[in-house]
Design an enzyme around this catalytic site. Sequence first.
Site, PDB file in Angstrom:
ATOM      1  N   SER A   1     -45.683 -16.369  27.339  1.00 43.73           N
ATOM      2  CA  SER A   1     -45.700 -16.758  25.928  1.00 43.73           C
ATOM      3  C   SER A   1     -45.092 -18.146  25.791  1.00 43.73           C
ATOM      4  O   SER A   1     -44.204 -18.528  26.565  1.00 43.73           O
ATOM      5  CB  SER A   1     -44.887 -15.767  25.097  1.00 43.73           C
ATOM      6  OG  SER A   1     -44.683 -16.269  23.792  1.00 43.73           O
TER       7      SER A   1
ATOM      8  N   TYR B   1     -37.589 -10.954  23.419  1.00 39.50           N
ATOM      9  CA  TYR B   1     -38.974 -11.119  23.841  1.00 39.50           C
ATOM     10  C   TYR B   1     -39.119 -12.373  24.715  1.00 39.50           C
ATOM     11  O   TYR B   1     -39.712 -12.341  25.792  1.00 39.50           O
ATOM     12  CB  TYR B   1     -39.864 -11.206  22.594  1.00 39.50           C
ATOM     13  CG  TYR B   1     -41.328 -11.442  22.866  1.00 39.50           C
ATOM     14  CD1 TYR B   1     -42.182 -10.385  23.126  1.00 39.50           C
ATOM     15  CD2 TYR B   1     -41.850 -12.728  22.842  1.00 39.50           C
ATOM     16  CE1 TYR B   1     -43.538 -10.605  23.363  1.00 39.50           C
ATOM     17  CE2 TYR B   1     -43.190 -12.959  23.087  1.00 39.50           C
ATOM     18  CZ  TYR B   1     -44.026 -11.897  23.343  1.00 39.50           C
ATOM     19  OH  TYR B   1     -45.365 -12.113  23.584  1.00 39.50           O
TER      20      TYR B   1
END
Length: 196
Positions: A140, A153
């Site tokens: 990401s 995350y």
Amino acid sequence: MSQYRNKRWSLKGMTALVTGGTKGIGYAIVEELAGFGAIVHTCSRNQTEINDRIQEWQSKGLEVSGSVCDLKIRAQRERLMETVSSLFDGKLNILETTEVTAEDFSDVMCTNFESGYHLCQLRHPLLKASGNGNIVFISSVTSLVVVPPCSLYSSTKGATNQLTKNLACDWAKNNIRVNSIAPGVIRTPLLDAVEV
């Protein structure tokens, strides 16, 4: 030129496992790989979603199979890889890990990092046997820049980036390529809005 491009990007005869392939980024990856001729297996926690997607892909002429697997559960990951080994005659060319989503530390760490790491351990022999193995992690952009409030995350995706580098060096001798993709914000059904 079009014929040359199609030949160049053909994945005909290649085998691929895409986790979390019934929606979002995983769904798009399944379609792309299968569209280029790969034989794809995917998984989801929901049998109905798998059945619906398989029917949809078959109607498009894509060669995709699927099975139920909750990537947070080690025994289910092992069963998934047994299925894949059986389907692909003990060889795997491409491993795409995309399943994300969780509410607490252990779920996020297990889903985003441990599951991918464990799948690599389980399937190193298959990837090595193929003579042309590929692992593609879905990281990401949050692993590279600060995007509040994504600290946990982001950390798991940063760990994925480091794992990618290490495995790429460690497994190059076995002709296994290891890469990660770090997409930005993408609109998916996940979290009712976007996936980062």
